[in-house]
Design a protein around this motif. Structure first.
Motif, PDB file in Angstrom:
ATOM      1  N   GLY A 257       0.758  -1.445  -0.172  1.00 53.62           N
ATOM      2  CA  GLY A 257       0.187   0.017  -0.159  1.00 53.62           C
ATOM      3  C   GLY A 257       0.626   1.534  -0.079  1.00 53.62           C
ATOM      4  O   GLY A 257       0.422   2.076  -0.506  1.00 53.62           O
ATOM      5  N   SER A 258       2.274   1.183   1.097  1.00 52.90           N
ATOM      6  CA  SER A 258       2.804   2.165   1.628  1.00 52.90           C
ATOM      7  C   SER A 258       3.551   2.616  -0.417  1.00 52.90           C
ATOM      8  O   SER A 258       3.767   3.964  -0.651  1.00 52.90           O
ATOM      9  N   SER A 259       3.478   1.168  -0.717  1.00 59.12           N
ATOM     10  CA  SER A 259       4.579   2.263  -2.312  1.00 59.12           C
ATOM     11  C   SER A 259       3.661   2.185  -3.255  1.00 59.12           C
ATOM     12  O   SER A 259       3.959   2.851  -3.982  1.00 59.12           O
ATOM     13  N   GLN A 260       2.594   1.504  -4.040  1.00 63.82           N
ATOM     14  CA  GLN A 260       1.232   1.997  -4.658  1.00 63.82           C
ATOM     15  C   GLN A 260       1.362   3.605  -3.962  1.00 63.82           C
ATOM     16  O   GLN A 260       1.075   4.296  -5.001  1.00 63.82           O
ATOM     17  N   LEU A 261       0.503   3.899  -3.300  1.00 63.67           N
ATOM     18  CA  LEU A 261       0.370   4.947  -2.924  1.00 63.67           C
ATOM     19  C   LEU A 261       1.200   6.450  -3.053  1.00 63.67           C
ATOM     20  O   LEU A 261       1.253   7.923  -3.071  1.00 63.67           O
ATOM     21  N   LYS A 262       2.588   6.323  -3.297  1.00 62.78           N
ATOM     22  CA  LYS A 262       4.003   6.781  -4.004  1.00 62.78           C
ATOM     23  C   LYS A 262       3.563   7.902  -5.260  1.00 62.78           C
ATOM     24  O   LYS A 262       3.933   8.514  -5.260  1.00 62.78           O
ATOM     25  N   ARG A 263       3.081   6.037  -5.786  1.00 59.94           N
ATOM     26  CA  ARG A 263       2.395   6.067  -7.187  1.00 59.94           C
ATOM     27  C   ARG A 263       1.313   6.890  -7.568  1.00 59.94           C
ATOM     28  O   ARG A 263       0.225   7.513  -8.731  1.00 59.94           O
ATOM     29  N   ALA A 264       0.297   7.583  -5.965  1.00 63.84           N
ATOM     30  CA  ALA A 264      -1.258   7.612  -6.148  1.00 63.84           C
ATOM     31  C   ALA A 264      -1.747   8.501  -7.520  1.00 63.84           C
ATOM     32  O   ALA A 264      -2.505   8.677  -8.086  1.00 63.84           O
ATOM     33  N   ASP A 265      -0.792   9.667  -7.216  1.00 64.90           N
ATOM     34  CA  ASP A 265      -1.284  11.150  -8.577  1.00 64.90           C
ATOM     35  C   ASP A 265      -1.004  11.389  -9.613  1.00 64.90           C
ATOM     36  O   ASP A 265      -1.617  11.613  -9.947  1.00 64.90           O
TER      37      ASP A 265
END
Ligand SMILES: Cc1ncc(COP(=O)(O)O)c(C=O)c1O
Length: 384
Positions: A257-265
């Motif tokens: 989740g944390s890693s995915q969040l970095k690319r959320a924007d």
């Protein structure tokens, strides 16, 4: 052309490395990845507290528990949502009520909510669960005006809308889940959502006392915090103070989740571009009787069109390896809810929407070529 689903996860090498690091670490669960993910997510949304849980449904259940939903509690939600938005009230023994949607936005119609509130003595209704359906943010400021008048709490179901926002009357962008107007908000990290954990969920709030309850209920109602304990027998000691559940997320899911969040924007930007392409392709097409449009603050979990002969179009796309979907079958028409007394015709706007809606492929890794293929196949269907 490969088969094209309506939604799917995007897993990068960074994601895989983050999970491997978590798997090789000391903690598979209840370790530091959880707090890191919660802090990063709270920061992304602009909210004080975030509680990571095992899925969005668990998040909803913990919210209804924290708000003391019980047999006397009456809560309003929309029929056009995933069943979990309504089920969470029933888990605690409460009663769910539905208010129909607006024809164009597909969101809960606040005029219908007010009709319901007016139809009963003040104090009958206790809560409202608006849903940022398809990624379009509900105007929670308007909800709050109503809920303050009738003394209701708000749980924002923001499963479709991380990164979405509405602009309030002061011109401020209010991010979905920031708890500026809602008591609690929830998110899901199912693979088709913006951020994938496999399974996963998050609750956000600015309310410290609700936050503390959520932490307790997430882990069986057990605390190891000495300052909260009634007794203390030594270092091993813990106390179960409430009846809770095991709704924890694992550390390797949180790492993902944390890693995915970095690319959320970046993902959100791509979703908005895809939405604009669909909107431009269909805006003058008389066969498309409604569509999600290109709307500020929309997080575009889904891109929905409304058409007259939905089943034939669905089958035509399927024959071309394009797997569109329908969101949602109105909750009150599902057999379980019909068994509780609801029937066809109760919410005509939702039911009419359901007859026509179709969710087109919408995910950040959808290529321009694939999207054009989807658009061409829809246009081809109507040329016949
Ligand atoms: C609007 C909405 N609410 C709640 C949920 C439940 O989330 P989960 O599948 O993570 O339990 C979902 C997910 O499908 C959803 O779309």
């Amino acid at each position: 052309m490969n088969s094209i689903p309506y939604g799917k996860q995007a897993i990068s090498d960074d994601d895989i490395n983050a999970v491997i690091i978590a798997l090789k670490s000391e903690f598979l669960t209840q370790g530091p990845q959880i707090k890191d993910f919660e802090n990063a997510f709270a920061n992304y949304i602009g909210v004080k507290y975030a509680v990571a849980v095992s899925n969005g449904t668990a998040a909803l259940h913990l919210c209804t528990m924290a708000l003391d939903v019980n047999k006397q509690t009456n809560v309003i939600t929309t029929p056009i949502t995933f069943a979990a938005s309504a089920n969470c009230v029933l888990y605690c023994g409460g009663s769910i009520h539905f208010a129909d949607i607006e024809k164009d936005s597909y969101l809960i119609d606040l005029n219908k909510v007010e009709d319901l509130l007016r139809s009963q003595p003040k104090g009958f209704y206790h809560g409202l669960i608006p849903v940022d359906f398809a990624g379009k943010a509900v105007d929670l400021e308007k909800c709050k005006v109503l809920t303050e008048k009738y003394n209701l709490w708000i749980i924002e179901d923001a499963c479709h809308a991380p990164g979405g926002y509405f602009v309030d009357s002061k011109g401020i962008k209010q991010m979905c889940g920031n708890s500026a107007y809602a008591d609690l908000a929830i998110f899901s990290f199912h693979p088709v959502k913006h951020i994938a954990c496999g399974e996963g969920g998050m609750i956000t709030t600015n309310d410290e006392s609700l936050y503390k309850k959520l932490l307790l209920y997430r882990t069986h109602g057990i605390t190891k915090d000495a300052s909260l304990m009634v007794e203390n027998h030594g270092g091993w000691y813990y106390e179960m103070q409430e009846l809770g559940y095991n709704y924890r997320l694992t550390d390797f899911q949180a790492a993902l989740g944390s890693s995915q969040l970095k690319r959320a924007d970046r993902g959100l930007e791509r979703r908005r571009q895809i939405a604009k392409n669909y909107f431009d392709a269909f805006k003058d097409d008389e066969n498309i009787i409604g569509q999600s449009g290109f709307v500020e603050g929309h997080a575009y979990h889904l891109y929905i069109i409304e058409v007259k002969d939905r089943l034939s179009l669905y089958n035509h796309l399927k024959a071309n390896n394009i797997f569109s979907q329908v969101h949602y079958i109105p909750v009150h028409t599902l057999p379980y809810y019909k068994g509780k007394g609801w029937k066809n015709g109760d919410f005509p706007v939702s039911e009419n929407y359901y007859r026509h809606c179709l969710s087109l492929p919408m995910f950040p890794t959808l290529t321009q070529e694939e999207q054009q293929f989807v658009i061409d196949k829809i246009k081809e269907f109507y040329k016949k």
